[in-house]
Design a protein around this motif. Structure first.
Motif, PDB file in Angstrom:
ATOM      1  N   VAL A 216     -10.500   6.201  49.496  1.00  0.00           N
ATOM      2  CA  VAL A 216      -9.139   6.369  49.028  1.00  0.00           C
ATOM      3  C   VAL A 216      -9.485   6.532  47.598  1.00  0.00           C
ATOM      4  O   VAL A 216     -10.192   5.413  47.024  1.00  0.00           O
ATOM      5  N   THR A 217      -9.009   7.646  46.639  1.00  0.00           N
ATOM      6  CA  THR A 217      -9.121   7.526  45.432  1.00  0.00           C
ATOM      7  C   THR A 217      -7.601   7.482  44.912  1.00  0.00           C
ATOM      8  O   THR A 217      -6.723   7.680  45.249  1.00  0.00           O
ATOM      9  N   THR A 218      -7.630   6.930  43.760  1.00  0.00           N
ATOM     10  CA  THR A 218      -6.516   6.554  42.934  1.00  0.00           C
ATOM     11  C   THR A 218      -6.406   7.350  41.411  1.00  0.00           C
ATOM     12  O   THR A 218      -7.453   7.444  40.934  1.00  0.00           O
ATOM     13  N   THR A 219      -5.352   7.674  41.107  1.00  0.00           N
ATOM     14  CA  THR A 219      -4.967   8.041  39.783  1.00  0.00           C
ATOM     15  C   THR A 219      -4.049   7.311  39.173  1.00  0.00           C
ATOM     16  O   THR A 219      -3.310   7.120  39.358  1.00  0.00           O
TER      17      THR A 219
END
Length: 134
Positions: free
Chosen positions: A41-44
């Motif tokens: 999971v990538t977050t910004t």
């Protein structure tokens, strides 16, 4: 899932109420949600500057410098308003608030002094006209 949907739709069309098991299965499918993937999971993160509104009172200062410019207070207030706007454009919120506070104080004094002197001038002219007429 498709079978449950067809059954509940056929139950609605035929007038037969759906059974408890069909409703429970539909609820479980909607609660479970989408299948989970093994992808990371990538977050910004987005940083939003909170722009505090600093009023610079430039319109009020312009009005005072044009109409209520007794003792040049309106002009000085206009200068501080322009300094406040410049500080706000640079990003110095503390400096902008300081200049805006000074401009507000000068505007209040210019307005009060201007009103008192204008009313005093009008009363003086009216009294002069009344006493000259006698």
């Amino acid at each position: 899932m498709n079978h449950t949907f067809q059954t509940s739709v056929s139950g609605v069309h035929t007038g037969v109420p759906p059974t408890y098991e069909m409703i429970k299965e539909e609820h479980e499918v909607s609660v479970l949600g989408a299948p989970r993937s093994s992808a990371p999971v990538t977050t910004t993160v987005i940083n939003i500057r909170s722009d505090t509104s600093v009023p610079d009172h430039i319109v009020w200062s312009l009005f005072n410098s044009i109409f209520m410019n007794w003792c040049c207070l309106g002009f000085v207030a206009f200068a501080y308003s322009v300094k406040s706007r410049d500080r706000k454009m640079v990003g110095d919120v503390t400096g902008a608030q300081s200049y805006a506070s000074t401009a507000k104080c000068l505007n209040i004094w210019a307005l009060v002094l201007g009103l008192f002197l204008s009313i005093g001038f009008i009363v003086g002219v009216v009294c002069l006209i009344i006493f000259m007429g006698q």
